[in-house]
Design an enzyme around this catalytic site. Structure first.
Site, mmCIF file in Angstrom:
data_model
loop_
_atom_site.group_PDB
_atom_site.id
_atom_site.type_symbol
_atom_site.label_atom_id
_atom_site.label_comp_id
_atom_site.label_asym_id
_atom_site.label_seq_id
_atom_site.Cartn_x
_atom_site.Cartn_y
_atom_site.Cartn_z
ATOM 1 N N SER A 150 0.799 -1.220 0.000
ATOM 2 C CA SER A 150 0.000 0.000 0.000
ATOM 3 C C SER A 150 0.832 1.271 0.000
ATOM 4 O O SER A 150 0.365 2.321 -0.419
ATOM 5 C CB SER A 150 -0.949 0.027 1.198
ATOM 6 O OG SER A 150 -0.211 0.224 2.380
ATOM 7 N N GLY A 186 -1.776 -4.476 1.026
ATOM 8 C CA GLY A 186 -1.825 -5.692 1.809
ATOM 9 C C GLY A 186 -0.891 -6.778 1.328
ATOM 10 O O GLY A 186 -0.851 -7.859 1.919
ATOM 11 N N ASN A 188 4.389 -6.088 5.561
ATOM 12 C CA ASN A 188 3.246 -6.871 6.039
ATOM 13 C C ASN A 188 3.668 -8.216 6.602
ATOM 14 O O ASN A 188 3.008 -8.760 7.486
ATOM 15 C CB ASN A 188 2.239 -7.051 4.905
ATOM 16 C CG ASN A 188 1.509 -5.764 4.600
ATOM 17 O OD1 ASN A 188 1.087 -5.054 5.494
ATOM 18 N ND2 ASN A 188 1.395 -5.447 3.329
ATOM 19 N N ASP A 247 -5.202 7.034 10.420
ATOM 20 C CA ASP A 247 -4.983 5.693 10.964
ATOM 21 C C ASP A 247 -3.593 5.548 11.572
ATOM 22 O O ASP A 247 -3.293 4.532 12.188
ATOM 23 C CB ASP A 247 -5.190 4.624 9.882
ATOM 24 C CG ASP A 247 -4.230 4.764 8.701
ATOM 25 O OD1 ASP A 247 -3.281 5.567 8.769
ATOM 26 O OD2 ASP A 247 -4.444 4.052 7.702
ATOM 27 N N HIS A 296 -0.585 4.878 7.432
ATOM 28 C CA HIS A 296 -0.219 5.192 6.055
ATOM 29 C C HIS A 296 0.196 6.663 5.917
ATOM 30 O O HIS A 296 -0.509 7.546 6.390
ATOM 31 C CB HIS A 296 -1.387 4.903 5.116
ATOM 32 C CG HIS A 296 -1.826 3.480 5.135
ATOM 33 N ND1 HIS A 296 -2.804 3.016 5.988
ATOM 34 C CD2 HIS A 296 -1.394 2.415 4.430
ATOM 35 C CE1 HIS A 296 -2.965 1.720 5.794
ATOM 36 N NE2 HIS A 296 -2.121 1.329 4.865
#
Length: 227
Positions: free
Chosen positions: A52, A89, A118, A202, A205
């Site tokens: 991402s 992801g 990830n 969040d 990011h």
């Protein structure tokens, strides 16, 4: 023109890329045509295989670092096609599964591998991540591409030892495979004096304002490979 091969699916990631010939004589054109094809064949194709952070998660299209890379290439007067094959992801296993088809389809001259974050956030075995990075690097090299590994760091959720070993993994693979590396993709973003302001709500990011710095971290190494 930048080409996107993106899928948008949510994930958790830490804050931590024509020659026009005007000839009137048919004989002259016949001689020029092979040169035109050769020139096109030499034009670099930069394939970005990322997660991402490269797929513009939560950003307006065209504001992420890969889109900014196209502008950087134009500014530097470097002709290249950028293919963004990043998926939100994505893990190194996912990248490994997709890479062969991407190499066959786009025949890149350069491959930027921005994967692994990830893996760490899921606590996956570092051995698996390393093996996947090695496999992707070798596959790209065997296809005739130059490789740039883009490294990440993560908080010590799984212990300081795990985090430190993960951070050093990218340089270890790069040295072993003799490829270029960016040790920390978010340098100057996640480790700055006020990192919160450079991240989306969040707190995971980066905002669009952070992406020029992310490109600045990648560009010096990629530029060397393009020259």
């Amino acid at each position: 023109m930048i080409r996107y091969l993106q899928q948008r699916r949510h994930f958790i990631l830490s804050a931590s890329v024509g020659l026009v010939v005007g000839l009137s004589a048919p004989h002259a054109f016949a001689q020029a045509a092979p040169k035109t094809a050769a020139a096109q064949a030499r034009q670099p194709v930069v394939l970005v295989l990322g997660d991402s952070l490269s797929a513009e998660y939560g950003l307006a299209r065209g504001t992420g670092w890969v889109a900014l890379l196209e502008k950087q290439l134009a500014q530097e007067k470097l002709t290249a096609t950028v293919v963004n094959a990043s998926v939100s992801g994505e893990t190194t296993s996912g990248g490994r599964a997709r890479l062969a088809a991407l190499l066959a389809q786009h025949k890149p001259s350069h491959v930027v591998i921005e994967l692994g974050g990830n893996d760490a956030l899921r606590g996956l075995p570092l051995k698996n991540t390393e093996e996947n990075l090695v496999w992707m690097t070798q596959a790209a090299q065997n296809a005739g591409a130059k490789v740039l590994l883009v490294g990440m760091q993560v908080p010590p959720n799984y212990g300081t030892d795990y985090a430190n070993r993960f951070a050093g993994l990218f340089t270890t693979v790069a040295k072993a495979q003799k490829v270029a590396v960016v040790p920390f993709f978010l340098k100057g973003v996640a480790d700055g004096p006020d990192p919160a302001r450079l991240f989306q709500p969040d707190r995971i990011h980066p905002r669009a304002e952070a992406h020029p710095q992310m490109l600045a971290n990648v560009w010096p190494e990629l530029k060397k490979l393009l020259r």
